[in-house]
Design an enzyme around this catalytic site. Structure first.
Site, PDB file in Angstrom:
ATOM      1  CB  SER A  29     -22.748 -14.209  -2.604  1.00 42.01           C
ATOM      2  OG  SER A  29     -22.399 -15.104  -1.565  1.00 42.01           O
ATOM      3  CG  HIS A 162     -53.164 -14.681 -39.935  1.00 42.01           C
ATOM      4  ND1 HIS A 162     -51.934 -15.121 -40.344  1.00 42.01           N
ATOM      5  CD2 HIS A 162     -54.013 -15.724 -40.099  1.00 42.01           C
ATOM      6  CE1 HIS A 162     -52.028 -16.374 -40.766  1.00 42.01           C
ATOM      7  NE2 HIS A 162     -53.282 -16.765 -40.611  1.00 42.01           N
ATOM      8  CB  SER A 283     -50.826  11.031 -20.039  1.00 44.46           C
ATOM      9  OG  SER A 283     -50.087  12.142 -20.528  1.00 44.46           O
ATOM     10  CG  ASN A 291     -51.783   5.722 -20.982  1.00 44.54           C
ATOM     11  OD1 ASN A 291     -52.468   5.821 -22.004  1.00 44.54           O
ATOM     12  ND2 ASN A 291     -50.949   6.666 -20.584  1.00 44.54           N
ATOM     13  CE1 TYR A 323     -20.492 -23.497  -5.679  1.00 45.44           C
ATOM     14  CE2 TYR A 323     -18.145 -23.021  -5.554  1.00 45.44           C
ATOM     15  CZ  TYR A 323     -19.461 -22.598  -5.481  1.00 45.44           C
ATOM     16  OH  TYR A 323     -19.754 -21.288  -5.218  1.00 45.44           O
ATOM     17  CE  LYS A 331     -26.285 -18.920  -3.894  1.00 52.08           C
ATOM     18  NZ  LYS A 331     -25.289 -19.135  -4.998  1.00 52.08           N
TER      19      LYS A 331
HETATM   20  N1  ARG Z   1     -21.441 -18.295  -1.866  1.00 51.89           N
HETATM   21  C1  ARG Z   1     -21.127 -19.507  -2.527  1.00 51.89           C
HETATM   22  C2  ARG Z   1     -22.114 -19.742  -3.647  1.00 51.89           C
HETATM   23  O1  ARG Z   1     -23.110 -19.109  -3.655  1.00 51.89           O
HETATM   24  C3  ARG Z   1     -21.193 -20.637  -1.554  1.00 51.89           C
HETATM   25  C4  ARG Z   1     -20.349 -21.781  -1.938  1.00 51.89           C
HETATM   26  C5  ARG Z   1     -18.914 -21.410  -1.853  1.00 51.89           C
HETATM   27  N2  ARG Z   1     -18.068 -22.553  -2.084  1.00 51.89           N
HETATM   28  C6  ARG Z   1     -16.794 -22.416  -2.355  1.00 51.89           C
HETATM   29  N3  ARG Z   1     -16.120 -23.507  -2.571  1.00 51.89           N
HETATM   30  N4  ARG Z   1     -16.193 -21.253  -2.411  1.00 51.89           N
HETATM   31  O2  ARG Z   1     -21.935 -20.539  -4.537  1.00 51.89           O
END
Ligand code: ARG
Length: 467
Positions: A29, A162, A283, A291, A323, A331
């Site tokens: 990530s 309307h 254009s 535009n 979690y 994200k």
């Molecule tokens: N990169 C993970 C996320 O964005 C961080 C948390 C990872 N936790 C885990 N138990 N693998 O959620």
């Protein structure tokens, strides 16, 4: 070679096989969560200082950790920091850089912490900062609408329902309607900020920690309003992200509605407004075109905001307590919503400031379409005619005027008297679009005095100085 030996992984011990390279690429990530770097470092410094305050590390160790984390912050900002999918996310990147520079002292930072409460904290800090920037952007746009309303305070335009001509309104009244909507968006942001501003750190992975941490210390250091009370909930709560995505989606929808309105107003057919040329594009094939692409993109980008909200809600709906790795997918959606609305706000305010109303076209426009019909009906009601009867009388008059292609005011006294025997010259005072506006009396109406009050009220609310 087995993972534990030279592994960069944070979980080496139990594994006998290294992570498959395809899994590293799939599950990384850091390509998008690197933008949490500042918040991660702020969180880690607060955590290290707290660990020192309760004796889990020494003050010297906390100092060294804080100093090296600041160096890492500098390296990341300067583009000198190396990112690799093998180290998965921003949290592991920063921690492993710390350990590379500080050895065993660096290896103490993750004491009484899990990446679960860590990422939840980082994301809240990130959203809190974004909320403050977005609030400033929405305020700037409100100010732009307000200043246009002040510039055009006496201008009467056709009001529509309307998308059909309805009753005349002051342009200022309509411009302030956008201030109201954006004002509610800002209220919602403030409300969402309150629930965002709660500290999850100290929840551990899910159950808390047996180590003697001091969560209040971290709360103070990071400026959170409260400490999350249930570790199971806190480590996976993303309600704040959904709320923020909703607030931004609704703001985006408001701006899309405004954009649509001004696209219509700016057509040759309407010709009510002239957009600043710097905010229009041409254009490649039709040389005469100017535009309203900026407004169209503002309308279009609202789709992403709505989509991101839906994505987040669907992401959460199947998750059991605490979690789950799915949460990593939160994200990009929330980042995109924040980026999108910020980019929209960046162009919306100057576009509003540069827009001109075409007074000549509008003067001609309010004369057509019998915008004063309701005004005349209310004058008859005030003279004692029951509403349903007054409605019918004016309906007949409008039909007569339509048939002859004239306005209500151009009907003769004799002609009107045929529909309403009580007709007198004073009732003519209800006719004409400007008079219809001036005769309004209710609170919140488009009456010039009411709109002047609204302008004064918005000047106060938006802190616009007198003079
Ligand atoms: N990169 C993970 C996320 O964005 C961080 C948390 C990872 N936790 C885990 N138990 N693998 O959620």
């Amino acid at each position: 070679m087995s993972q534990p030996a030279g592994s960069s992984k944070a979980w080496g011990g139990v594994f006998r096989e290294p992570t498959d390279a395809r899994v590293e690429a799939f599950s990384e990530s850091v390509s998008f969560d690197r933008r949490l770097a500042d918040d991660d470092i702020d969180g880690s410094i607060a955590h290290a200082r707290m660990l020192a305050s309760v004796g889990l590390v020494s003050v010297q160790e906390a100092d060294a950790i804080a100093q090296v984390l600041e160096e890492i912050r500098g390296d990341i900002r300067a583009g000198r920091f190396e990112f690799t999918a093998a180290r998965e996310d921003i949290h592991l990147h920063i921690e492993s850089a710390l350990t590379a520079r500080l050895g065993d002292t660096g290896r103490k930072l993750h004491t009484a912490r899990s990446r679960n409460d860590q990422v939840a904290t980082d994301l809240r800090l990130y959203c809190r900062r974004a909320i403050d920037r977005l609030d400033a952007g929405l305020t700037a746009l409100q100010r732009a609408f307000l200043s246009l309303a002040e510039r055009e305070r006496d201008l009467v335009i056709p009001g529509y329902t309307h998308l059909q001509r309805a009753q005349p309104v002051l342009a200022a009244h309509q411009l302030l309607a956008w201030c109201e909507k954006l004002g509610r968006d800002r209220d919602r942001l403030a409300d969402c900020r309150r629930r965002t501003n709660v500290l999850p750190l100290g929840s551990g992975a899910l159950a808390g920690t047996s180590l003697p941490i001091d969560r209040d210390h971290v709360q103070d250091a990071l400026g959170f309003e409260a400490v999350a009370a249930n570790s199971l909930d806190a480590a996976s709560d993303r309600d704040f992200a959904c709320e923020l995505a909703f607030v931004l989606a609704l703001a985006g929808v408001h701006l899309s509605q405004w954009a649509e309105e001004w696209i219509i107003y700016s057509t040759h057919e309407f010709g009510f407004v002239q957009l600043p040329e710097g905010f229009c594009t041409g254009s490649s094939i039709m040389p005469q075109k100017i535009n309203p692409d900026v407004l169209e993109l503002i309308r279009g980008k609202s789709a992403r905001l709505v989509g991101n909200l839906q994505g987040l809600l669907v992401l959460l709906k199947g998750l059991p307590t605490a979690y789950n790795r799915d949460l990593q997918e939160d994200k990009e959606a929330i980042f995109d919503s924040i980026d999108t609305l910020e980019s929209v706000l960046g162009v919306a305010a100057p576009l509003v400031e540069g827009t001109r109303f075409d007074r000549r076209r509008l003067a001609a426009s309010i004369a057509a379409g019998h915008l004063d019909a309701t005004s005349l009906m209310e004058a008859l009601i005030a003279a004692g005619v029951p509403q349903r009867t007054a409605h019918e009388i004016v309906g007949h008059l409008v039909r007569r005027a339509m048939t002859r292609g004239i306005s209500l005011g151009e009907l003769s006294d004799e002609e009107i008297s045929r529909e309403y025997a009580g007709w007198n010259a004073a009732l003519r005072g209800a006719l004409g679009a400007s008079r219809a506006v001036e005769r309004m009396q209710s609170f919140g109406s488009t009456a010039p005095a009411a709109v002047a009050d609204q302008i004064a009220c918005w000047r106060r609310r938006l802190g616009v100085a007198d003079g």
